[in-house]
Design a protein around this motif. Structure first.
Motif, mmCIF file in Angstrom:
data_model
loop_
_atom_site.group_PDB
_atom_site.id
_atom_site.type_symbol
_atom_site.label_atom_id
_atom_site.label_comp_id
_atom_site.label_asym_id
_atom_site.label_seq_id
_atom_site.Cartn_x
_atom_site.Cartn_y
_atom_site.Cartn_z
ATOM 1 N N UNK A 14 0.820 -1.214 0.000
ATOM 2 C CA UNK A 14 0.000 0.000 0.000
ATOM 3 C C UNK A 14 0.852 1.263 0.000
ATOM 4 N N UNK A 15 1.995 1.218 0.695
ATOM 5 C CA UNK A 15 2.864 2.394 0.660
ATOM 6 C C UNK A 15 3.500 2.563 -0.703
ATOM 7 N N UNK A 16 3.803 1.469 -1.373
ATOM 8 C CA UNK A 16 4.327 1.552 -2.733
ATOM 9 C C UNK A 16 3.294 2.194 -3.650
ATOM 10 N N UNK A 17 2.018 1.929 -3.366
ATOM 11 C CA UNK A 17 0.941 2.509 -4.161
ATOM 12 C C UNK A 17 0.594 3.923 -3.733
ATOM 13 N N UNK A 18 1.344 4.440 -2.741
ATOM 14 C CA UNK A 18 1.159 5.791 -2.224
ATOM 15 C C UNK A 18 -0.108 5.942 -1.392
ATOM 16 N N UNK A 19 -0.529 4.834 -0.768
ATOM 17 C CA UNK A 19 -1.578 4.936 0.229
ATOM 18 C C UNK A 19 -0.916 5.324 1.541
ATOM 19 N N UNK A 20 -1.485 6.290 2.242
ATOM 20 C CA UNK A 20 -0.907 6.734 3.501
ATOM 21 C C UNK A 20 -1.084 5.682 4.567
ATOM 22 N N UNK A 21 -0.018 5.379 5.307
ATOM 23 C CA UNK A 21 -0.109 4.453 6.427
ATOM 24 C C UNK A 21 0.937 4.836 7.443
ATOM 25 N N UNK A 367 -6.515 -4.539 -3.155
ATOM 26 C CA UNK A 367 -6.916 -3.220 -2.664
ATOM 27 C C UNK A 367 -6.383 -2.133 -3.586
ATOM 28 N N UNK A 368 -5.114 -2.255 -3.964
ATOM 29 C CA UNK A 368 -4.508 -1.272 -4.859
ATOM 30 C C UNK A 368 -5.244 -1.230 -6.192
ATOM 31 N N UNK A 369 -5.576 -2.404 -6.737
ATOM 32 C CA UNK A 369 -6.283 -2.440 -8.018
ATOM 33 C C UNK A 369 -7.637 -1.762 -7.918
ATOM 34 N N UNK A 370 -8.349 -1.997 -6.816
ATOM 35 C CA UNK A 370 -9.660 -1.392 -6.643
ATOM 36 C C UNK A 370 -9.578 0.122 -6.574
ATOM 37 N N UNK A 375 -3.433 -1.394 -13.706
ATOM 38 C CA UNK A 375 -2.098 -1.039 -14.192
ATOM 39 C C UNK A 375 -1.157 -0.723 -13.036
ATOM 40 N N UNK A 376 -1.660 0.010 -12.041
ATOM 41 C CA UNK A 376 -0.843 0.347 -10.884
ATOM 42 C C UNK A 376 -0.495 -0.909 -10.093
ATOM 43 N N UNK A 377 -1.478 -1.783 -9.918
ATOM 44 C CA UNK A 377 -1.236 -3.025 -9.173
ATOM 45 C C UNK A 377 -0.187 -3.887 -9.875
ATOM 46 N N UNK A 378 -0.266 -3.967 -11.184
ATOM 47 C CA UNK A 378 0.699 -4.765 -11.949
ATOM 48 C C UNK A 378 2.106 -4.190 -11.828
ATOM 49 N N UNK A 379 2.219 -2.872 -11.881
ATOM 50 C CA UNK A 379 3.543 -2.248 -11.801
ATOM 51 C C UNK A 379 4.189 -2.505 -10.441
ATOM 52 N N UNK A 385 8.566 -8.634 -7.833
ATOM 53 C CA UNK A 385 8.775 -9.961 -8.397
ATOM 54 C C UNK A 385 7.658 -10.911 -7.952
ATOM 55 N N UNK A 386 6.435 -10.415 -8.058
ATOM 56 C CA UNK A 386 5.271 -11.214 -7.674
ATOM 57 C C UNK A 386 4.343 -11.352 -8.875
ATOM 58 N N UNK A 387 4.021 -12.569 -9.321
ATOM 59 C CA UNK A 387 3.154 -12.756 -10.488
ATOM 60 C C UNK A 387 1.757 -12.185 -10.253
ATOM 61 N N UNK A 388 1.297 -11.321 -11.122
ATOM 62 C CA UNK A 388 -0.010 -10.688 -10.996
ATOM 63 C C UNK A 388 -0.423 -10.161 -12.351
ATOM 64 N N UNK A 389 -1.671 -10.221 -12.778
ATOM 65 C CA UNK A 389 -2.810 -10.757 -12.013
ATOM 66 C C UNK A 389 -2.906 -12.257 -12.191
#
Length: 389
Positions: A14-21, A367-370, A375-379, A385-389
């Motif tokens: 979530x922090x990588x996605x720039x969600x505040x935590x 959560x990030x995809x939602x 595209x953000x979740x995939x990046x 190094x995690x297979x998605x989606x």
């Protein structure tokens, strides 16, 4: 120095996605909802080869599980917190005596996503100890901070010279082990961004690579397999499977994640209790949190839970009414609606639930995809190094 791996997965993603935590943390796959996720046991390809020095001193089967092994996990400024915490968590689940050592002047360090990690002791206090395993987490500049620690370098070189296990993940194989000359003549892997720093003729692309007493891995998305590989080397395959079992139990049976069509809603922020016991019970008994969750649900904003919390928090407070959800196998029977209880990640309208430590990465990416889109979740997944989606 216990830590919840669910929380660390979620926090890192979530922090990588720039969600505040915000959290002060003392230390102690493959596709979401599309039916392609195979069991962890089939993904984690354990080798059967244990180094000769360990094999000669191999205890009986009964003694193997009870013999506590000493493990050193060094950390520094910019260490990848997900890798460090997952390694510590999984190895401690196996019964290892894990020492977290800081290569900085302070015991508390700021990791790559600004999480505060607190070490047990400084690396200088470890020079006279003998370890069954030394394992370096990655991250930048964390890997370079480990590389520049002369004390850690000497400890790790002695480990290698004595024929005892050592390893590294993410950037650390290239930045630290390669620089120290500890990968000469050995096959190794690392994060794709650093792969060109390894000896080209011996570089391999597998997620986890073993060669004798050295084990390397590619990044946050491989941390669980990486840790489990060491458990097999230290304790044997039976113990590794025992530790992996809760994660294997979470594996889908081929069914897809449950999704329902719904009208567009506001996804301004998400309330997501993490699991673990008695943590989930304490969350359930926190009136201010349950009030926020209820307001979140009523305003049709995102909320969710993982592990024990879907049952212990959300179900207990009526927040799963007419909703499909999942939870950890030990708590899933408490869910009123059992139709999706065996699914790794369940998305039903503005509710997202998941099963446990082995599903935390998918949960966070869902959560990030939602909120931010696929595209953000995939990046983010690619960087980890995690297979998605």
């Amino acid at each position: 120095m216990a830590c919840n791996a669910n929380m660390m997965h979620m926090l890192g993603v979530c922090r990588t996605a720039r969600l505040t935590s915000s959290i002060a943390l003392p230390l102690g796959a493959d596709k979401i909802g599309r039916g392609f996720y195979t069991s962890l046991s089939s993904r984690v390809k354990f080798t059967r080869k244990i180094c000769a020095s360990l094999a000669q001193a191999k205890p009986s089967a009964s003694g193997m599980a009870s013999t506590q092994k000493k493990v050193l996990v060094p950390i520094g400024f910019g260490t990848e917190e997900m890798e460090a915490v997952i390694l510590i968590d999984v190895l401690r689940r196996a019964g290892s005596d894990v020492t977290v050592a800081s290569v900085e002047t302070d015991l508390q360090i700021e990791a790559s996503r600004r999480v505060k990690l607190v070490a047990d002791r400084p690396i200088s206090a470890c020079t006279e100890e003998m370890f069954d395993l030394i394992v370096l987490p990655g991250g930048m500049p964390g890997s370079s901070r480990l590389r520049d620690s002369e004390i850690l370098e000497n400890i790790t070189k002695r480990q290698a010279a004595d024929g005892r296990l050592y390893g590294a993940i993410c950037a650390a194989p290239a930045v630290a082990l390669e620089t120290w000359g500890l990968l000469k003549g050995l096959r190794a892997t690392c994060h794709p961004s650093f792969i060109d720093k390894l000896s080209s003729s011996l570089t391999v692309g597998s997620r986890v690579q073993k060669d004798g007493i050295v084990t390397t891995s590619r990044g946050p998305g491989t941390a669980i397999e990486f840790a489990l590989s060491f458990i097999e080397q230290l304790y044997g395959k039976e113990k590794a499977e025992e530790v992996a079992k809760p994660m294997v139990m979470c594996t889908r049976d081929g069914s897809e994640v449950v999704k329902h069509e719904y009208n567009p809603v506001e996804w301004s922020f998400a309330k997501t209790p993490v699991g673990g016991m008695p943590g989930a019970e304490r969350l359930s008994n926190t009136q201010s949190l349950t009030k926020l969750l209820r307001e979140q649900a009523e305003s049709k904003k995102a909320y969710g839970a993982i592990c024990a919390s879907p049952a212990v928090v959300l179900e207990a407070h009526g927040l799963l009414k007419e909703k499909k959800a999942t939870a950890h196998p030990a708590f899933s029977q408490k869910l009123a609606d059992q139709s999706a209880a065996d699914t790794r990640v369940v998305i039903d309208g503005n509710l997202i639930t998941s099963r446990g430590p082995g599903t935390a990465m998918e949960f966070a990416l869902a959560i990030v995809e939602k909120i931010f889109g696929q595209e953000k979740a995939i990046s983010i997944a690619e960087a980890m190094v995690f297979p998605y989606p």
